[in-house]
Design an enzyme around this catalytic site. Structure first.
Site, PDB file in Angstrom:
ATOM      1  N   ASP A  83       0.808  -1.217   0.000  1.00  0.00           N
ATOM      2  CA  ASP A  83       0.000   0.000   0.000  1.00  0.00           C
ATOM      3  C   ASP A  83       0.843   1.271   0.000  1.00  0.00           C
ATOM      4  OD1 ASP A  83       0.755  -0.912   2.555  1.00  0.00           O
ATOM      5  OD2 ASP A  83      -0.862   0.174   3.552  1.00  0.00           O
ATOM      6  N   GLU A 141      -0.403  -2.479   5.115  1.00  0.00           N
ATOM      7  CA  GLU A 141       0.517  -2.316   6.251  1.00  0.00           C
ATOM      8  C   GLU A 141       0.339  -0.952   6.908  1.00  0.00           C
ATOM      9  OE1 GLU A 141       3.567  -1.165   8.741  1.00  0.00           O
ATOM     10  OE2 GLU A 141       3.415  -0.252   6.762  1.00  0.00           O
ATOM     11  N   GLU A 142       0.040   0.067   6.110  1.00  0.00           N
ATOM     12  CA  GLU A 142      -0.079   1.426   6.634  1.00  0.00           C
ATOM     13  C   GLU A 142      -1.410   1.667   7.344  1.00  0.00           C
ATOM     14  OE1 GLU A 142       2.282   3.464   6.746  1.00  0.00           O
ATOM     15  OE2 GLU A 142       3.676   3.050   5.108  1.00  0.00           O
ATOM     16  N   HIS A 368       7.848   8.711   4.408  1.00  0.00           N
ATOM     17  CA  HIS A 368       6.576   9.442   4.431  1.00  0.00           C
ATOM     18  C   HIS A 368       6.719  10.871   3.922  1.00  0.00           C
ATOM     19  CE1 HIS A 368       4.252   6.584   7.353  1.00  0.00           C
ATOM     20  NE2 HIS A 368       5.152   5.921   6.637  1.00  0.00           N
TER      21      HIS A 368
END
Length: 398
Positions: A83, A141-142, A368
């Site tokens: 993701d 996962e996020e 990020h």
């Protein structure tokens, strides 16, 4: 720059053009958690091209591939997450995201390409795995709550054949390109989240004595939470308590009746996790009561601590040192207080989670970040690392 392992050098370099194509395609069309349908289809197309059998799931965009091997050797699972993040890209890459507000800002496009590259090396190269290798392409996962690892486990990714070891990796811009890092034991933190609503008495700012001021109470709670770190837990046991959001009030002369605090708790040990959970509830309620206010507390547990099993980690680390050379292998001194749902697999089977160095001093960018763009040379190292880890675990200690 790292010396590639002699056994894998030709295969890794041969796989680079395909890995570059895969990575660019994933990066160009990023998808958020549990929306990774295009990504799944790309993974399936690549596995078909490589002649690797796979499973998909109704209503869940994960993929599990299987490379066969001798049944008398351990089954190793290799995992990549799929993701992206809700970030607007600012890299100026020729294959930048074409979806506004979505970006592979955490390197999951690299993870996917590295796992497919390792699969290509193990099926088309001169050194096939001695035992079965499972390929776990995991969504969400996020997502941060249930995540994607647990649903994939519930769908049998660690069975048929039963997985003996699991290995994952994550790009790390704090480690130089061409190096690989690991940490035995506690490696990443549990991530829990709180939502505290402070209930006071709204009114005129000129007469705060007429009822509890929710803003003052909330301020005391923020300060009081820091004492959980400085005065409740053992100073040798890492804990982070952070308030990331405060909302309350509409203008300068009105006292709000309600203020909301949101934040996160990070711990490395299950016992500490339980202790901070209980202590936070007690402290928040006590502070509010002492000032005449009430509180509502919502406390949600996210991913568990990530614990790299020492014996498996040593086998992998030894294999990496032999293949890459000691100067390109980096034993991390401290755990990270970030969280990863790879921890879910490690609760079920032994294994380890590695750090793929992608740091370039002249191109600093953090995970990020809207400008995060790992060098494509990391694809060769990442694929070779996964292949080496699987081979080491299947062959055993040197």
């Amino acid at each position: 720059m790292a010396r590639l392992p002699e056994a894998w050098t030709p295969d890794a370099r041969r796989a680079l053009p395909a890995m570059r194509t895969w990575r660019n395609a994933f990066h160009r069309e990023p998808e958020l958690s549990l929306e990774e349908n295009r990504t799944r289809d790309k993974v399936v197309a690549a596995l078909r091209e490589l002649g690797i059998s796979y499973r998909t799931f109704e209503g869940f965009p994960g993929v599990v591939g299987l490379i066969p091997g001798s049944s008398d050797r351990p089954v190793v699972a290799l995992r990549a997450d799929m993701d992206a993040l809700p970030v607007t890209e600012a890299t100026q890459l020729p294959f930048a995201s074409r979806f506004p507000g979505k970006m592979h800002a955490c390197g999951h496009d690299v993870h996917l390409a590295c796992l497919l590259g390792a699969a290509a090396m193990m099926t088309r190269g001169g050194r096939r795995p001695v035992g079965p290798v499972k390929l776990l392409f995991q969504p969400a996962e996020e997502e941060g709550n249930q995540g994607g690892a647990l649903p994939l486990i519930e769908r049998g990714c660690l069975k048929d054949p039963k997985v003996d070891f699991v290995v994952g990796q994550h790009v790390d811009p704090t480690i130089p390109l061409g190096k690989v890092g690991w940490k035995s034991g506690a490696s990443m933190a549990a991530a829990d989240f709180f939502h505290i609503t402070v209930l006071g008495q709204g009114g005129h700012a000129a007469t705060p004595h007429q009822g509890p001021d929710a803003i003052v109470v909330a301020s005391e709670i923020v300060n009081g939470l820091q004492a959980l770190v400085s005065r409740v837990r053992n100073p040798l046991d890492p804990v982070v308590v952070s308030v990331g959001s405060i909302h309350g009030g509409t203008r300068n002369n009105i006292l709000p009746s309600e203020v909301v605090l949101e934040g996160t708790v990070r711990t490395l040990r299950p016992e500490t996790r339980d202790m901070i959970d209980s202590a936070l509830h007690r402290r928040v309620k006590a502070i509010a009561a002492s000032l005449g206010a009430r509180v509502r507390i919502q406390y949600r547990r996210g991913y568990p601590p990530l614990f790299n099993e020492p014996a498996a980690t040593k086998i992998v680390a030894d294999a990496l040192r032999i293949e890459f050379g000691k100067s390109h292998c980096y034993e991390m001194e401290y755990p990270l207080m970030g969280a990863e749902d790879f921890a879910r697999y490690l609760e079920k089977v032994p294994g380890t989670f590695l750090r793929l160095g992608v740091g370039i001093p002249e191109q600093p960018a953090s995970l990020h970040s809207a400008t995060f763009a790992p060098d494509e040379r990391a694809l060769v190292y990442g694929a070779a690392i996964l292949a080496t880890a699987a081979d080491g675990l299947q062959r055993g200690p040197p």
